[in-house]
Scaffold this motif. Structure first.
Motif, PDB file in Angstrom:
ATOM      1  N   LYS A  89       0.831  -1.201   0.000  1.00  0.00           N
ATOM      2  CA  LYS A  89       0.000   0.000   0.000  1.00  0.00           C
ATOM      3  C   LYS A  89       0.877   1.267   0.000  1.00  0.00           C
ATOM      4  N   LYS A 137      -9.024  15.742  -3.639  1.00  0.00           N
ATOM      5  CA  LYS A 137      -9.245  14.530  -4.430  1.00  0.00           C
ATOM      6  C   LYS A 137      -8.108  13.514  -4.195  1.00  0.00           C
ATOM      7  N   SER A 184      -8.520  11.886  -0.783  1.00  0.00           N
ATOM      8  CA  SER A 184      -9.611  10.906  -0.801  1.00  0.00           C
ATOM      9  C   SER A 184      -9.147   9.592  -1.430  1.00  0.00           C
ATOM     10  N   HIS A 185      -8.397   9.723  -2.527  1.00  0.00           N
ATOM     11  CA  HIS A 185      -7.884   8.536  -3.218  1.00  0.00           C
ATOM     12  C   HIS A 185      -6.943   7.734  -2.304  1.00  0.00           C
ATOM     13  N   GLN A 239      -6.827   7.774   1.011  1.00  0.00           N
ATOM     14  CA  GLN A 239      -7.586   7.187   2.127  1.00  0.00           C
ATOM     15  C   GLN A 239      -8.272   5.900   1.702  1.00  0.00           C
ATOM     16  N   GLN A 240      -8.763   5.875   0.483  1.00  0.00           N
ATOM     17  CA  GLN A 240      -9.399   4.649  -0.025  1.00  0.00           C
ATOM     18  C   GLN A 240      -8.386   3.503  -0.082  1.00  0.00           C
ATOM     19  N   ILE A 241      -7.151   3.825  -0.454  1.00  0.00           N
ATOM     20  CA  ILE A 241      -6.105   2.780  -0.509  1.00  0.00           C
ATOM     21  C   ILE A 241      -5.827   2.242   0.895  1.00  0.00           C
ATOM     22  N   GLN A 300      -7.787   2.242   3.566  1.00  0.00           N
ATOM     23  CA  GLN A 300      -8.929   1.548   4.163  1.00  0.00           C
ATOM     24  C   GLN A 300      -9.320   0.280   3.404  1.00  0.00           C
ATOM     25  N   ARG A 301      -8.751   0.100   2.245  1.00  0.00           N
ATOM     26  CA  ARG A 301      -9.102  -1.067   1.431  1.00  0.00           C
ATOM     27  C   ARG A 301      -8.629  -2.340   2.108  1.00  0.00           C
ATOM     28  N   GLU A 302      -9.488  -3.333   2.115  1.00  0.00           N
ATOM     29  CA  GLU A 302      -9.127  -4.628   2.696  1.00  0.00           C
ATOM     30  C   GLU A 302      -8.670  -5.551   1.573  1.00  0.00           C
ATOM     31  N   ASP A 303      -7.391  -5.897   1.611  1.00  0.00           N
ATOM     32  CA  ASP A 303      -6.838  -6.757   0.558  1.00  0.00           C
ATOM     33  C   ASP A 303      -7.119  -8.224   0.861  1.00  0.00           C
TER      34      ASP A 303
END
Length: 604
Positions: free
Chosen positions: A545, A591, A594-595, A597-599, A601-604
């Motif tokens: 990440k 923007k 936000s991008h 933060q999505q990375i 919080q993403r659950e791999d």
């Protein structure tokens, strides 16, 4: 057998010991490595302490150092570069040989030599010592300079003169010895045919040979092949009556564009340095001190008078070809000496009864003494003459750019050096321009050619080939200079790609407006890498990440810069006063955040 091996080991120990003691000492005294080798050879040779007596055999082996030196020089000169030097080789070279030869002959007549003897002595002086001169240029970091290239061109022409001079000696021989001589047309045909064979073999065989050997992954085979190419080319040219050094040089030129060039340099360099030092030791040993003492005044006057005549010829040839006084004097002091091929000419002349054995020995002593005195003359020029002629306030002239490549780089500081390293390691050739004389000289010492010049002058960019170049890289740390060069280059070549080093964001905007295709902030990549290290050390985000976050930030920041450049107003000079730019920056930062933060919080 054991005794013979022990004697050979003792000889090697004496040679190495003399070099290890003398060369650092002479370097420390500011007299140069060449004079150290010559002095060491004189001390241990048959006319000194007598530790070594078989000088001729050692010289034959040591001449391979000169051969390998010329091979390495050839690797630095691709065929297009050599073609660009053709006027210097055949124009300047011929002019210097004719003027110096005529003056040395006249001086020989004044010294009561016969005109045949005067001609032979003049031939020995106009064929300067390639080994010593190349070593001096290398120590000074002058191999790639315009001045150094002219000297190398002259030396190449002098090598071409070997066959004609030997033929002339045959014509000067008494009639009864001419019947055994080969016809001149036959010598010329053999020399030309051998040269053509070497060039054809180099073009069609050398690269496939090294590719096949590279497949074996045996380093020693690559080294063996490199030595085979050098020695084979040298043998072919020597057998044809030309210079062995010329054969090695041509082989180097033919391999200069090869992808194996850097490995060849690394393989040959150790042999070159050791054997070249051995050659200088051998020259020192060859000086017959008994002969010198018995004819001291005649030889001393001969050395000084003939060196004066030869140096005057070199000086006049330089002035006639529009060199300035300082450059002409420098060349004269460097090229005032005779050369090692004089021994071959003297031997041929004596065997064909053109000169007596006594004149042969005295001529050899004069040539050797000129070699021994050369470093002292150069030191005198540097310490006494240069300070009196040098004008500290005078601006150095731009170097003459004699190689045009598709890539031009302006600025060669710590930033530019890294860029050039990567390009060089990927087989790209770059024309480098900088105004730091210390950097230029230093880089030339390690084999990187760079030109001194002011790239803000459009004529210099023109000489560098800006109109036909594919890529311009401007790495200068001077904001105004960098911007001006970009603007000027874009006008001179609308289609060229331009990469420019930017000091900060506002400089990025300026470069964008002036036509730079890419603007690289000098601290951005280092700062981003530092941020990545910080995330890794904190340990709360997975490595995969972190890599993705830094990649996304890099890409989004590039988009942010483009958007901000479109609303940049050069009339607003103070930071944070362009409200539209601030708005664009804040919106894009939201923007990007936000991008990222999505990375996270993403659950791999």
């Amino acid at each position: 057998m054991a005794a013979e091996g022990s004697t050979q080991l003792l000889t090697a120990v004496i040679l190495l010991g003399a070099a290890v003691i003398a060369v650092p000492l002479f370097k420390r005294l500011g007299l140069g490595a060449v004079l150290g080798y010559l002095a060491a050879g004189l001390v241990i040779g048959p006319f000194g302490l007598g530790f070594i007596s078989d000088v001729d055999s050692m010289l034959h082996v040591a001449e391979l150092g000169v051969v390998m030196f010329l091979f390495l020089i050839g690797l630095e000169m691709n065929p297009s570069h050599l073609w660009g030097l053709r006027k210097q080789i055949f124009g300047l070279g011929a002019l210097q040989v004719l003027i110096s030869g005529a003056l040395v002959m006249c001086m020989g007549k004044l010294l009561n030599y016969s005109w045949q003897t005067a001609f032979i002595i003049a031939s020995g002086f106009v064929l300067n010592s390639t080994a010593i001169i190349m070593q001096i240029l290398s120590e000074r970091g002058d191999m790639g300079s315009s001045h150094g290239q002219k000297i190398i061109s002259i030396l190449l022409f002098e090598d071409l003169m070997i066959v004609p001079l030997l033929a002339i000696i045959a014509f000067l021989s008494p009639v009864e010895t001419l019947t055994d001589a080969e016809p001149l047309w036959q010598k010329f045909a053999v020399a030309t045919g051998s040269l053509a064979l070497l060039i054809v073999s180099g073009i069609w065989l050398l690269n496939p040979l090294f590719k096949a050997l590279a497949w074996t992954k045996l380093r020693e085979m690559m080294t063996a092949a490199a030595l085979l190419v050098v020695l084979g080319a040298a043998f072919l040219m020597e057998h044809a009556g030309l210079s062995a050094a010329m054969g090695a040089f041509i082989a180097g030129v033919l391999l200069s564009n090869s992808s194996f060039r850097h490995q060849l340099e690394a393989d040959i360099e150790p042999f070159r340095g050791l054997l070249l030092g051995l050659f200088f030791l051998g020259v020192g040993m060859s000086l017959d001190l008994t002969l010198v003492f018995n004819h001291f005044w005649e030889i001393l006057i001969g050395v000084l008078a003939l060196m004066l005549a030869n140096g005057t010829g070199v000086f006049l040839a330089a002035l006639f070809t529009r060199s300035n006084i300082m450059e002409a004097l420098d060349r004269a002091f460097i090229m005032v000496i005779g050369g090692e091929f004089a021994f071959v000419l003297f031997s041929a002349a004596a065997s064909q009864h053109v000169i007596t054995a006594q004149r042969q020995a005295m001529g050899a002593a004069i040539i050797i003494l000129s070699m021994v005195l050369s470093p002292l003359f150069i030191l005198f020029f540097k310490k006494v003459i240069v300070p009196r002629l040098h004008k500290p306030t005078a601006e150095r002239e731009d170097d003459h750019i004699d190689e045009i490549y598709p890539i031009i780089m302006v600025g060669f500081g710590r930033f530019g050096q890294i860029v050039n390293d990567v390009l060089a390691m990927t087989n790209h050739q770059v024309t480098i321009i900088d105004r730091d004389e210390e950097i230029i000289a230093g880089m030339r010492k390690i084999g990187i050619k760079a030109y001194y010049g002011d790239a803000e002058r459009p004529e210099l960019l023109h000489y560098a080939g800006i109109e036909s170049a594919k890529l311009l890289i401007v790495t200068s740390g001077n904001k105004a200079k960098c911007t001006h060069i970009v603007e000027m280059a874009r006008k001179m070549n609308p289609n060229i790609r331009i990469l420019a080093r930017a000091y900060d964001l506002f400089h990025v905007y300026e470069l964008y407006e002036k036509g730079a295709d890419r603007q690289v902030r000098e601290t951005f990549d280092a700062a981003l890498r530092t941020a990545r290290y910080a995330l890794e050390d904190l340990g709360d985000i997975e490595q995969e990440k972190i890599n993705e976050i830094t990649r996304v930030y890099y890409e989004e920041n590039s988009r942010r810069l483009r958007l901000m450049s479109e609303v940049h107003d050069p009339k607003i000079t103070k930071k944070f006063e362009n409200k539209e730019m601030i708005r664009v920056a804040l919106e894009h930062d939201q923007k990007t955040m936000s991008h990222i933060q999505q990375i996270i919080q993403r659950e791999d």
